[in-house]
Design a protein around this motif. Structure first.
Motif, PDB file in Angstrom:
ATOM      1  N   LEU A   1       0.913  -1.210  -0.090  1.00 59.03           N
ATOM      2  CA  LEU A   1       0.077  -0.014   0.041  1.00 59.03           C
ATOM      3  C   LEU A   1       0.840   1.258  -0.027  1.00 59.03           C
ATOM      4  N   ALA A   2       1.805   1.279   0.763  1.00 60.21           N
ATOM      5  CA  ALA A   2       2.768   2.480   0.771  1.00 60.21           C
ATOM      6  C   ALA A   2       3.596   2.420  -0.546  1.00 60.21           C
ATOM      7  N   HIS A   3       3.866   1.502  -1.138  1.00 58.30           N
ATOM      8  CA  HIS A   3       4.417   1.474  -2.557  1.00 58.30           C
ATOM      9  C   HIS A   3       3.535   2.205  -3.624  1.00 58.30           C
ATOM     10  N   ILE A   4       2.357   1.794  -3.458  1.00 56.59           N
ATOM     11  CA  ILE A   4       1.232   2.287  -4.535  1.00 56.59           C
ATOM     12  C   ILE A   4       0.878   3.839  -3.898  1.00 56.59           C
ATOM     13  N   ALA A   5       1.042   4.128  -2.683  1.00 60.60           N
ATOM     14  CA  ALA A   5       0.787   5.323  -2.644  1.00 60.60           C
ATOM     15  C   ALA A   5       1.838   6.358  -2.865  1.00 60.60           C
TER      16      ALA A   5
END
Length: 214
Positions: A202-206
């Protein structure tokens, strides 16, 4: 003058701690205030010194780094822990972030990465070494990430951002004045839409979609 960032080092190798301590001593904005070679001692050091950032090795005798991170973050959801390890597989990044770490770097990374990671986490951000954030062939393209994020409802987007920042479900419920089960349901929906299963993803996508700075 701004007070230096207080750091505790946790690693079972004295030579590694000495090297990191020497490296960090060259940076005026960072001060190493304590160190230990065991995860079992990490919580007491945390309580005694209240560091701004704790740098935690994952591979140690005893309870190890992952369990140490989990125990500290369960007792203090505001704890800021940077995991660092010889392991450079995404599996370890995911496990560390799910345990509550606010960042992950490899022991093979450049010295400047450690300093950058500590500074970013101390300011309340997340830090995952860039090498782990490179897209691979089976990931959704960045443009698709953006389209999916734009399709999220306002409340889903709020939950998505807080999850990506490493907030726990209970902390998000408190922050958004929602029930824990409601937050858990939102989290399930968001992960399903983005086809991910971990906080690190999720952090990667954000980050790659531009809604959160790395």
């Amino acid at each position: 003058m701004t007070a230096p960032i207080k750091v505790i080092l946790v690693d079972d190798h004295a030579i590694v701690r000495a090297g990191f301590r020497m490296l960090l001593s060259t940076e005026d904005s960072i001060e190493v205030i304590a160190e230990t070679d065991r995860g079992e001692a990490a919580w007491q050091l945390y309580v005694d010194h209240r560091p701004d950032v704790m740098v935690m090795d994952l591979s140690m005798p005893g309870i190890g780094g992952l369990e140490s991170i989990r125990r500290i973050c369960n007792k203090d959801s505001n704890a800021k822990i940077l995991a660092f390890s010889v392991h450079d597989e995404m599996l370890y990044v995911n496990r560390a972030m799910n345990a509550g770490a606010k960042g992950y770097i490899s022991k093979n990374s450049a010295p400047s990465i450690l300093i950058e990671a500590i500074q970013k986490i101390a300011m309340g951000g997340l830090y995952i070494e860039a090498a782990f954030l490179k897209d691979n062939g089976d990931q959704t393209p960045e443009t698709d990430y953006k389209a999916i994020i734009e399709s999220l409802s306002a409340r889903e987007f709020d939950v998505f951002l807080l999850l990506a920042k490493g907030f726990t479900g209970h902390k998000i419920a408190e922050e958004l004045c929602l029930g824990y089960k409601t937050v858990a349901n939102y989290g399930t929906q968001i992960r399903s839409k983005l086809k991910v299963s971990s906080v690190a993803e999720l952090a990667h996508i954000a980050i790659v979609s531009g809604v959160m700075k790395s």
